[in-house]
Design an enzyme around this catalytic site. Structure first.
Site, mmCIF file in Angstrom:
data_model
loop_
_atom_site.group_PDB
_atom_site.id
_atom_site.type_symbol
_atom_site.label_atom_id
_atom_site.label_comp_id
_atom_site.label_asym_id
_atom_site.label_seq_id
_atom_site.Cartn_x
_atom_site.Cartn_y
_atom_site.Cartn_z
ATOM 1 N N THR A 222 72.698 76.797 93.824
ATOM 2 C CA THR A 222 73.810 76.379 94.684
ATOM 3 C C THR A 222 73.371 75.322 95.675
ATOM 4 O OG1 THR A 222 73.325 78.222 96.132
ATOM 5 C CG2 THR A 222 75.077 78.524 94.511
ATOM 6 N N THR B 124 66.100 78.554 94.728
ATOM 7 C CA THR B 124 64.747 78.423 95.282
ATOM 8 C C THR B 124 63.788 79.530 94.869
ATOM 9 O OG1 THR B 124 65.500 79.546 97.279
ATOM 10 C CG2 THR B 124 65.472 77.139 97.304
ATOM 11 N N ASP B 125 64.323 80.688 94.433
ATOM 12 C CA ASP B 125 63.426 81.822 94.191
ATOM 13 C C ASP B 125 62.333 81.525 93.170
ATOM 14 O OD1 ASP B 125 64.819 83.207 96.017
ATOM 15 O OD2 ASP B 125 65.500 84.811 94.674
ATOM 16 N N LYS C 246 56.727 79.563 97.055
ATOM 17 C CA LYS C 246 57.685 79.978 98.079
ATOM 18 C C LYS C 246 57.007 81.054 98.915
ATOM 19 C CE LYS C 246 62.482 81.377 98.743
ATOM 20 N NZ LYS C 246 63.740 81.879 98.181
#
Lengths: 461, 663
Positions: A107, A183-184, A262
């Site tokens: 998104t 992003t995960d 991350k």
């Protein structure tokens, strides 16, 4: 049923709506033991309970009504919301580089449906231009939705189709590629594309957002601008992740797809290069390289697309007291490659040795990576390390655990020969193993130290 | 050929025009205004009363609430730029667009003691603070709201930067409440619980700085219907809601803990919101002035529409001017030149007599333009001069030249403004936009108030399309038995308390002090448990304590419960309650001192009643020797005066007086 007029309502709440003949999007006046309420009935989220009805009241707020308190209910009107993102034609400016944006379902650019709270992705160039008009000053944009999955559902299949799509675009003469991504698992995809798309003449930039673009403070717009700037104008022709440097709306960092991770569940500046410095900084005006040697942009259209992956690979995060049957179970289920994430310099307990031996005998290849993330696997320092190597575990240098997993899958997609696999694994394609760790590759300064506090206060970084 | 005006045209005087238009509007000072004056302009007003709750922690994170820092006490700064998001109709909200135009860099100062990663929107919200929810529900019940069955956290967009996320988390707890005023009931629209915003440190040019100590503290907002038809009624409603909130003992007091947004409109006008009014005493004046400001803007609307044939094609003309061609000896302009500002002259067709049109006491329409130039185009004030200054800032010949340069007509007005090059397009747009709005009447906006009751443009009033569900939090059900349980422990209503004070014969001038400090429960307790005369205790608190509070300072924190202790002590020691008046100043200054020590410090000695009374015959004798008057009253007073020092605390004055007469 052509249309669900009781969207999301179930069981008791659904019965109440049916009883009083009130639909979702119907204007309702409701009498309850707690007084009267008026508003528009909204769809209910599927995971919420079945004893409340959601209303949007005239002031724009949502409230829930307990169906147990309802004594009467009446539909006084009906107005269904039709939500659409406005589209404006993305302008083409001669002289600007052409950039392709691939959508994967993340998104990065999305809008919230104000009535339901549902996320509506903005994706076509027109929609993006409507949301981030600054993009038109950076590049000429085209977009393609490759697939639509959430970040956590990205996997080998998607890596492969993405790699192929990128190959096509490069052949067609694009100046740079941006991939919008949740992003995960952005860093997994970063590694996969580094291995599957080699020798690219143009930048390939992965970008996401930590705060969805329906909020005014979202990092999405700035990340997109940074990514487009990098794809269109940067001289660095590598697979990179482009995300916020500091949490401030200031500059972005470009990380190598093989060295990035991350590191915070919610911070904007969550992506960090591990064991090295980032490649470059980027802002809306320019890209400033931090590392001097990188793969430079070329004018040719040559690229090697190597879309392979074996799903017989797994990863094992070691913990004290781990039992050998965890390894046995994996082997018995047909896994052919295991990436261990070991403690300290790369260790697991002795109890596992027989299981490791058994696995080796069955032809399973095993690699050792680190829970510490920073530093190298050193299996010669202690006996345990030597013991493990003797039983078939191969140290993976300073390759990050997730990268080692992706690379092993990619390698085993090409060959089953352990020696071949080892050669592929230990020959870096783009610094997934580095020869040396610079002194400033490990900088995790902690708050509380006066000098660190002083820096934080002064530099907004 | 235009240089010399024909002598028969009397020279236009902005000052006279200001006075004349003030008369046209029918503006009168508030003190002279009557109900009929407000009926004439169709004055309507409502309130949004904000009140901080007295919780230990903030609403959606575990930072402490109510700890504040000075501007320079911070550990880090972060920067954000707010971007407008599209509304559900696919359009940008008015405020959003304006805030975006301003291209502000927002800097947040963070102190680790009071802000965590939640405040700067780097961590999703934690579960709502149950303590805050409970307090807010108590107040909702007291305000007679219909309590919702399920609380839905909603995001309300704010692009001014006052909240780093760009939205405030807020939720409705009740709708359709009611409060009683002296002569009517006022309906309440809703009560919401929400997070408080950041506090602004500065806003200069394109940089706005906030601190985040207050950010995220639990706050409730009570919204009334616009049913107050005079400024005094409006204040009464504000006071009632404030006292109701305080009657629970669950709210914070002190500077900024309670703030009102005051909504005012007049007939034909529009709802204008005056934000963040901290003192209820200012409400009458500023709502009065706002009502008439709108009335004045409607007068301007009429005039413009009479003079301009087709307002839709009305537009400004502008030209950059070279300062060397003019005589601009006005410090801000000359300073501007040093700062490499550019100077522009703007012609406003048919605006003669409009720029100097009265809007508020001492203010004219030109101020409305200048205020917007500061807020929207970020040009610091003074940012312009114009052809109708009440006190000319530059010599008039400049405008004669500028009129010529702009090809202006007799009925036009002119503005000269200065700005950095990058801000000029926005500045021109802003000027034209505000002027075009004048044809329509009253722009929807929020305004900031000054102590004199005048207001200044703050932001464009946000539209309704800025609310959307918070996807980070689940709805919170409010079950019947929980609400029933809360209803049982509510304090009595302010209106009932008011009537009770009246019944007790406590003078009305003490009520505000009593309600403001939530002292009714204390008074009630003293009366009921210690059986002390209500009127005495009422005035003791409403007059004596109020005076002491205003004139003395405490060495330690003085708690009102000390007053109960004081009367309990006097009753237990069988001392006369009059002594309380002598003890109060000491106990207020030194709350930790015990009462025995206080008595010593005021030289009080316990003397049996009989011993005091036994001295009366002797004093009577003595008075007859020095007799100054034949009046018995004088004699009584003299004797009382002689005995007072020992009598106070030992024998009530009325008993003493009686004994003197009888002996």
């Amino acid at each position: 049923m052509s249309e669900d007029i009781f969207q999301g309502y179930k069981n008791k709440a659904l019965e109440v709506l049916k009883k009083y003949n009130v639909r979702v999007w119907g204007q309702a006046s409701i009498e309850t033991t707690r007084g009267n309420f008026e508003g528009t009935v909204l769809p209910r989220s599927e995971n919420d309970d079945d004893i409340h009805i959601v209303l949007k009241i005239i002031t724009g707020y949502n409230i829930g009504i307990d169906i147990g308190t309802i004594t009467n209910m009446k539909e006084t009107g009906y107005k269904k919301a039709n939500y659409k993102i406005p589209e404006k034609e993305f302008p083409t400016t001669p002289g600007l580089p052409s950039v392709k944006l691939f959508g994967t379902g993340g998104t990065i650019a999305s809008r919230l449906d104000y009535r339901t709270g549902a996320v509506i992705p903005a994706f076509s160039p027109g929609e993006l231009y409507g949301a981030v008009p600054e993009l038109a000053d950076i590049c000429n944009l085209t977009t393609e939705k490759v697939f639509a999955v959430f970040s956590e559902n990205m996997g080998p299949k998607q890596y492969i189709s993405l790699a192929k799509a990128i190959g096509e675009e490069i052949k067609n003469g694009i100046d740079g590629i941006v991939i919008g991504h949740g992003t995960d698992t952005l860093h997994h995809t970063g590694a996969a594309l580094t291995f599957m798309v080699q020798n690219s003449p143009v930048p390939i930039v992965l970008v996401g957002s930590q705060r969805s673009s329906d909020r005014p403070s979202s990092d999405a717009a700035l990340n997109l601008m940074h990514a487009m700037k990098t794809a269109g104008h940067s001289d660095i022709a590598e697979v990179m992740v482009c995300m916020f440097g500091p949490t401030s709306d200031d500059y972005g960092l470009l990380h190598k797809g093989t060295r990035v991770r991350k590191m915070h569940s919610s911070y904007r500046s969550t992506f960090r290069t591990i064991g090295d410095t980032p490649l470059a900084t980027v802002n809306r005006d320019k890209i400033t390289p931090i590392k001097k040697d990188y793969k430079q942009r070329r004018n040719d259209r040559n690229v090697d697309i190597l879309p392979y992956f074996s799903d017989k690979v797994t990863m094992l995060y070691y913990y004290p007291g781990m039992k050998p049957d965890t390894i046995d179970a994996l082997v018995d289920n047909g896994y052919k490659g295991i990436v261990f994430v070991g403690t300290g310099l790369g260790h697991v307990n002795k109890e596992l040795y027989p299981a490791i031996e058994r696995a080796t005998k069955k032809g399973v290849v095993m690699y050792m990576t680190l829970q510490t993330l920073w530093g190298y696997v050193h299996m010669f320092v202690y006996d345990t390390g030597r013991d493990m190597m003797a039983r078939g575990i191969i140290p993976a240098g300073n390759m990050l655990p997730e990268v080692a997993f992706i690379k092993l899958g990619w390698a085993m997609g090409q060959t089953e020969d352990p020696e071949e696999i080892k050669k592929i694994m230990l020959t870096p394609i783009n610094d997934e193993i580095t020869k040396r760790e610079p002194y400033n590759g490990y900088l995790v300064y902690q708050g509380g130290v006066p000098e660190v506090e002083d820096f934080i206060k002064k530099f907004r970084k | 050929m235009k240089k010399n005006k024909s002598p028969e045209i009397t020279k236009f005087s902005p000052k006279k025009n200001y006075e004349l238009t003030q008369k046209e509007v029918g503006y009168i000072p508030r003190k002279k205004a009557k109900k009929a004056d407000y009926e004439r302009i169709g004055f309507m007003s409502g309130l949004e009363v904000h009140q901080q709750l007295k919780t230990k922690e903030k609403l959606f994170c575990h930072c402490p609430a109510g700890v504040f820092h000075s501007h320079d006490d911070f550990n880090a700064e972060i920067i954000r730029h707010m971007r407008p998001t599209l509304s559900e109709l696919g359009e940008y909200d008015g405020t959003a667009l304006m805030e975006y135009k301003t291209r502000k860099e927002i800097i947040y100062r963070i102190n680790n003691q009071t802000a965590c990663t939640y405040e700067i929107d780097d961590t999703p919200p934690f579960k709502i603070n149950q303590e805050a929810l409970e307090y807010a529900l108590e107040i909702s019940l007291l305000s007679k709201f219909n309590i919702v069955g399920e609380v839905h956290i909603t995001r309300k967009q704010y692009l001014d930067g006052s909240i780093p996320a760009g939205f405030q988390r807020t939720a409705i707890l009740g709708v359709e409440g009611e409060i009683p005023l002296k002569n009517k009931k006022v309906r309440l629209i809703q009560l919401s619980i929400e997070e408080d915003s950041s506090r602004e440190i500065s806003d200069i040019g394109h940089t706005r700085v906030y601190k985040t100590d207050r950010l995220g503290m639990p706050l409730i907002e009570t919204v009334t219907y616009p049913e107050m038809y005079t400024p005094d009624e409006l204040k009464e409603a504000a006071e009632y809601i404030r006292f109701l909130n305080r009657s629970t003992g669950r709210v914070r007091v002190g500077s900024g803990a309670g703030r009102e947004d005051v909504n005012v409109s007049c007939k034909g006008g529009t709802r204008v919101e005056i934000k963040g009014v901290s003192y209820n005493k200012l409400i009458p004046e500023l709502s009065h002035i706002e009502g008439f400001r709108q009335w004045a803007l409607l007068n301007i609307k009429r005039k413009l529409n009479d003079n301009v044939k087709d307002p839709t094609i009305w537009k400004i003309q502008h030209k950059e001017i070279d300062y060397r061609d003019f005589d601009l000896k006005y410090e801000p302009i000359t300073n501007g030149l040093i700062d490499k500002y550019r100077i522009l002259a703007v012609n406003l067709p048919d605006f003669k007599g409009i720029l100097s049109h009265f809007t508020q006491p001492g203010k004219i329409f030109a101020n409305e333009i200048s205020d917007r130039l500061k807020v929207i185009a970020c040009i610091e004030k003074p940012n312009m001069v114009h052809s109708e200054e009440l006190e000319p800032k530059i010599i008039e010949e400049n405008f004669t030249k500028i009129k010529e340069l702009l090809n202006a007509k007799e009925n036009d007005a002119q503005i000269i403004f200065w700005a950095p090059e990058a801000d000029i397009p926005t500045a021109l747009e802003t000027i034209e936009e505000r002027c075009k709005m004048a044809f329509e009447g009253v722009p929807q906006e929020t305004r900031k108030s000054f102590l004199d009751g005048t207001t200044i443009f703050e932001r464009v009033l946000p539209g309704a399309d800025r609310m959307y569900p918070d996807t980070d939090s689940a709805p919170i059900p409010l079950e019947n038995n929980y609400i029933d349980e809360l209803s049982k422990s509510l304090p009595s209503e302010v209106i009932d308390r008011y009537n009770q004070l009246n019944k007790w014969g406590i003078p009305e001038d003490t009520y505000t002090y009593i309600f403001r400090n939530n002292l009714f429960p204390l008074i009630e307790k003293i009366i009921k448990t210690l059986k002390i005369n209500p009127k005495f205790i009422g005035t003791f608190i409403g007059h004596k304590l109020k005076f002491i509070e205003g004139h003395y300072t405490s060495a330690d924190k003085f708690e009102y419960s000390k007053i109960y202790d004081l009367f309990k002590y006097l009753t237990d020691s069988k001392l006369d309650i009059q002594l309380s008046k002598k003890i109060l100043p000491v106990v207020f200054q030194y709350p930790k001192m015990d009462f025995d020590s206080i008595l010593t410090s005021i030289n009080f000695k316990s003397v049996p009643k009989e011993e005091i009374l036994s001295k009366i015959p002797f004093l009577k004798q003595k008075y007859s020797e020095i007799k100054t008057s034949k009046d018995d009253k004088v004699a009584k007073n003299w004797i009382m005066g002689e005995l007072q020092k020992t009598a106070i605390g030992n024998i009530p004055p009325d008993q003493l007086a009686q004994a003197i007469v009888q002996n």
